[in-house]
Design an enzyme around this catalytic site. Sequence first.
Site, mmCIF file in Angstrom:
data_model
loop_
_atom_site.group_PDB
_atom_site.id
_atom_site.type_symbol
_atom_site.label_atom_id
_atom_site.label_comp_id
_atom_site.label_asym_id
_atom_site.label_seq_id
_atom_site.Cartn_x
_atom_site.Cartn_y
_atom_site.Cartn_z
ATOM 1 N N THR A 1 0.820 -1.218 0.000
ATOM 2 C CA THR A 1 0.000 0.000 0.000
ATOM 3 C C THR A 1 0.853 1.267 0.000
ATOM 4 O OG1 THR A 1 -1.450 1.286 1.450
ATOM 5 C CG2 THR A 1 -0.112 -0.346 2.524
ATOM 6 N N ASP A 2 0.276 2.366 -0.472
ATOM 7 C CA ASP A 2 0.984 3.652 -0.410
ATOM 8 C C ASP A 2 1.082 4.158 1.031
ATOM 9 O OD1 ASP A 2 -1.706 4.318 -0.037
ATOM 10 O OD2 ASP A 2 -1.716 5.946 -1.513
ATOM 11 N N GLU A 3 0.295 3.541 1.948
ATOM 12 C CA GLU A 3 0.266 4.055 3.326
ATOM 13 C C GLU A 3 1.599 3.864 4.053
ATOM 14 O OE1 GLU A 3 -3.406 3.325 5.404
ATOM 15 O OE2 GLU A 3 -4.507 3.085 3.532
ATOM 16 N N LYS B 1 2.285 -3.388 7.244
ATOM 17 C CA LYS B 1 2.556 -3.559 5.805
ATOM 18 C C LYS B 1 4.005 -3.154 5.501
ATOM 19 C CE LYS B 1 0.152 -4.647 2.864
ATOM 20 N NZ LYS B 1 -0.224 -5.972 2.304
ATOM 21 N N TYR C 1 -1.779 -0.575 10.921
ATOM 22 C CA TYR C 1 -1.927 -1.231 9.612
ATOM 23 C C TYR C 1 -0.723 -0.926 8.728
ATOM 24 C CZ TYR C 1 -3.295 -1.685 4.686
ATOM 25 O OH TYR C 1 -3.307 -1.977 3.340
HETATM 26 P P1 NAD Z 1 -9.560 -7.408 2.088
HETATM 27 O O1 NAD Z 1 -9.552 -7.137 3.543
HETATM 28 O O2 NAD Z 1 -10.785 -7.151 1.284
HETATM 29 O O3 NAD Z 1 -9.174 -8.950 1.825
HETATM 30 C C1 NAD Z 1 -8.161 -9.594 2.519
HETATM 31 C C2 NAD Z 1 -8.292 -11.080 2.269
HETATM 32 O O4 NAD Z 1 -7.231 -11.740 2.978
HETATM 33 C C3 NAD Z 1 -9.615 -11.683 2.765
HETATM 34 O O5 NAD Z 1 -10.138 -12.565 1.812
HETATM 35 C C4 NAD Z 1 -9.197 -12.439 4.042
HETATM 36 O O6 NAD Z 1 -10.023 -13.570 4.299
HETATM 37 C C5 NAD Z 1 -7.777 -12.830 3.698
HETATM 38 N N1 NAD Z 1 -6.974 -13.040 4.916
HETATM 39 C C6 NAD Z 1 -6.863 -12.203 5.986
HETATM 40 N N2 NAD Z 1 -6.067 -12.752 6.914
HETATM 41 C C7 NAD Z 1 -5.654 -13.950 6.427
HETATM 42 C C8 NAD Z 1 -4.812 -14.966 6.913
HETATM 43 N N3 NAD Z 1 -4.242 -14.870 8.116
HETATM 44 N N4 NAD Z 1 -4.577 -16.043 6.132
HETATM 45 C C9 NAD Z 1 -5.150 -16.157 4.914
HETATM 46 N N5 NAD Z 1 -5.983 -15.228 4.399
HETATM 47 C C10 NAD Z 1 -6.227 -14.135 5.151
HETATM 48 O O7 NAD Z 1 -8.312 -6.605 1.519
HETATM 49 P P2 NAD Z 1 -8.097 -5.872 0.130
HETATM 50 O O8 NAD Z 1 -8.624 -4.497 0.224
HETATM 51 O O9 NAD Z 1 -8.555 -6.750 -0.969
HETATM 52 O O10 NAD Z 1 -6.509 -5.781 0.096
HETATM 53 C C11 NAD Z 1 -5.732 -6.808 -0.465
HETATM 54 C C12 NAD Z 1 -4.266 -6.425 -0.371
HETATM 55 O O11 NAD Z 1 -4.036 -5.210 -1.073
HETATM 56 C C13 NAD Z 1 -3.784 -6.204 1.055
HETATM 57 O O12 NAD Z 1 -2.491 -6.741 1.166
HETATM 58 C C14 NAD Z 1 -3.765 -4.699 1.205
HETATM 59 O O13 NAD Z 1 -2.793 -4.290 2.128
HETATM 60 C C15 NAD Z 1 -3.423 -4.267 -0.213
HETATM 61 N N6 NAD Z 1 -3.922 -2.945 -0.621
HETATM 62 C C16 NAD Z 1 -5.238 -2.626 -0.454
HETATM 63 C C17 NAD Z 1 -5.683 -1.377 -0.893
HETATM 64 C C18 NAD Z 1 -7.148 -0.987 -0.790
HETATM 65 O O14 NAD Z 1 -7.487 0.154 -1.091
HETATM 66 N N7 NAD Z 1 -8.034 -1.871 -0.407
HETATM 67 C C19 NAD Z 1 -4.789 -0.467 -1.465
HETATM 68 C C20 NAD Z 1 -3.449 -0.838 -1.603
HETATM 69 C C21 NAD Z 1 -3.025 -2.081 -1.182
HETATM 70 P P1 TYD Z 2 -10.697 4.055 4.230
HETATM 71 O O1 TYD Z 2 -11.659 3.621 3.174
HETATM 72 O O2 TYD Z 2 -10.797 3.451 5.589
HETATM 73 O O3 TYD Z 2 -9.237 3.907 3.631
HETATM 74 P P2 TYD Z 2 -7.789 4.390 4.251
HETATM 75 O O4 TYD Z 2 -7.970 4.831 5.643
HETATM 76 O O5 TYD Z 2 -6.996 3.151 4.144
HETATM 77 O O6 TYD Z 2 -7.342 5.494 3.347
HETATM 78 O O7 TYD Z 2 -10.855 5.604 4.418
HETATM 79 C C1 TYD Z 2 -10.666 6.532 3.360
HETATM 80 C C2 TYD Z 2 -10.752 7.921 3.938
HETATM 81 O O8 TYD Z 2 -12.094 8.148 4.403
HETATM 82 C C3 TYD Z 2 -9.866 8.142 5.142
HETATM 83 O O9 TYD Z 2 -9.362 9.470 5.120
HETATM 84 C C4 TYD Z 2 -10.783 7.957 6.328
HETATM 85 C C5 TYD Z 2 -12.110 8.469 5.798
HETATM 86 N N1 TYD Z 2 -13.307 7.823 6.376
HETATM 87 C C6 TYD Z 2 -14.336 8.598 6.940
HETATM 88 O O10 TYD Z 2 -14.273 9.843 6.944
HETATM 89 N N2 TYD Z 2 -15.410 7.945 7.468
HETATM 90 C C7 TYD Z 2 -15.514 6.596 7.488
HETATM 91 O O11 TYD Z 2 -16.509 6.057 8.022
HETATM 92 C C8 TYD Z 2 -14.473 5.813 6.898
HETATM 93 C C9 TYD Z 2 -14.524 4.314 6.886
HETATM 94 C C10 TYD Z 2 -13.380 6.475 6.352
#
Ligand code: NAD
Ligand code: TYD
Length: 350
Positions: free
Chosen positions: A132-134, A161, A157
């Site tokens: 992630t960019d975080e 990561k 988180y």
């Molecule tokens: P998500 O939470 O929707 O899905 C995570 C999946 O991992 C789920 O299916 C869960 O069952 C599985 N999982 C969790 N713990 C586990 C374990 N101990 N063993 C096996 N499986 C397990 O997440 P997402 O949003 O799809 O993110 C996927 C990846 O992309 C993550 O690594 C996250 O850090 C990264 N990512 C997400 C975003 C975003 O905006 N969602 C952005 C950048 C990077």
């Molecule tokens: P989120 O979807 O949780 O992603 P991330 O924190 O990983 O960027 O949140 C996106 C942005 O929205 C973040 O600045 C937090 C804000 N946010 C709210 O203002 N209210 C909410 O209920 C949630 C879930 C997020």
Amino acid sequence: MKKTLLITGGAGFIGSHVVRLFVNKYPDYKIVNLDALTYAGNLENLKDIENAPNYVFEKADITDGPHINSIFEKYNFDGVIHLAAESHVDRSIEDPNAFIQTNVMGTANLLNAARALWKNNMDGKRFYHVSTDEVYGSLGEEGFFLETTPYDPQSPYSASKAASDHLVRAYGNTYHLPFVITNCSNNYGPNHFPEKLVPLFINNIKNNKPLPVYGDGKYTRDWLYVKDHARAIDMVFHDGRNGETYNIGGFNEWQNIELVKLLCKEMDVRLGRELGTSEQLIAYIKDRPGHDRRYAIDANKLNKELGWYPSVTFEEGLRLTIDWYMANEDWLNHVTSGDYKKYYEKQYKM
Ligand code: NAD
Ligand code: TYD
């Protein structure tokens, strides 16, 4: 089969789009989806491909080292695309341990298993870590995250990561494990668990519930349609340079409050409500502790090296996302019952 690939976290939001893309695009690859099915994992996401001849599901927890080793031995993987993680910042503030276990220890288990399996021949192998960019921390009003930006994670988180990214690079450096890492900005799209901003707010607008905006609402994120992330993962997995990091972003920054207003407008149109109706649901609430002010990705390296660029505009992507949530009420009802609901009540006290 030409290759056997492990995709971890394939029942989650982004993982399910990656699994679908690979299963359909590469019929000569065997795709093994390994997932523990936590609250965020949902096999309903993959109904359309679950019977494909090149697809296998393995229920396993990446924190269980011996089980992971046995799965690597069973399938003799050529490559790993690692997405399994605990992914929600607010949950990491509530309970960091699950994040340390899965994101750090779980990644270490996968690295150890890959290292053991590939120790005699690493040619053509690849460990792709999805991050992630975080990990870069928070920006002020100016500037962008580059691949060279020093890590400065601010939440449990992002710290977990960041730790996993460091481990992947360390295994590359120390054991010559072939790897690639991508750091992506905020995704949105179908199958997104409704605890994250976009799907939570779509669901709340639909049900006339308050829209809980944290703090002053002026926090900024760079949004990318999930299928464009999956496309980037495909490109980097096949053509990215070994040992490299690529940033992935939408070239699409929005302040939360502006995004929420756009969402309200689109939902008013979609629900046949008078314009301005849904905006009245906006409720400013107490800020997230340690809330990162701004993320902005410079994804030009990926664009220059591999020609990737988002294919879906934000307006188009939001419309597709809204359409999907409106057409998939069953999916939403299933995930909003059970664990999610309890968590929601605790988080928002609403
Ligand atoms: P998500 O939470 O929707 O899905 C995570 C999946 O991992 C789920 O299916 C869960 O069952 C599985 N999982 C969790 N713990 C586990 C374990 N101990 N063993 C096996 N499986 C397990 O997440 P997402 O949003 O799809 O993110 C996927 C990846 O992309 C993550 O690594 C996250 O850090 C990264 N990512 C997400 C975003 C975003 O905006 N969602 C952005 C950048 C990077
Ligand atoms: P989120 O979807 O949780 O992603 P991330 O924190 O990983 O960027 O949140 C996106 C942005 O929205 C973040 O600045 C937090 C804000 N946010 C709210 O203002 N209210 C909410 O209920 C949630 C879930 C997020």
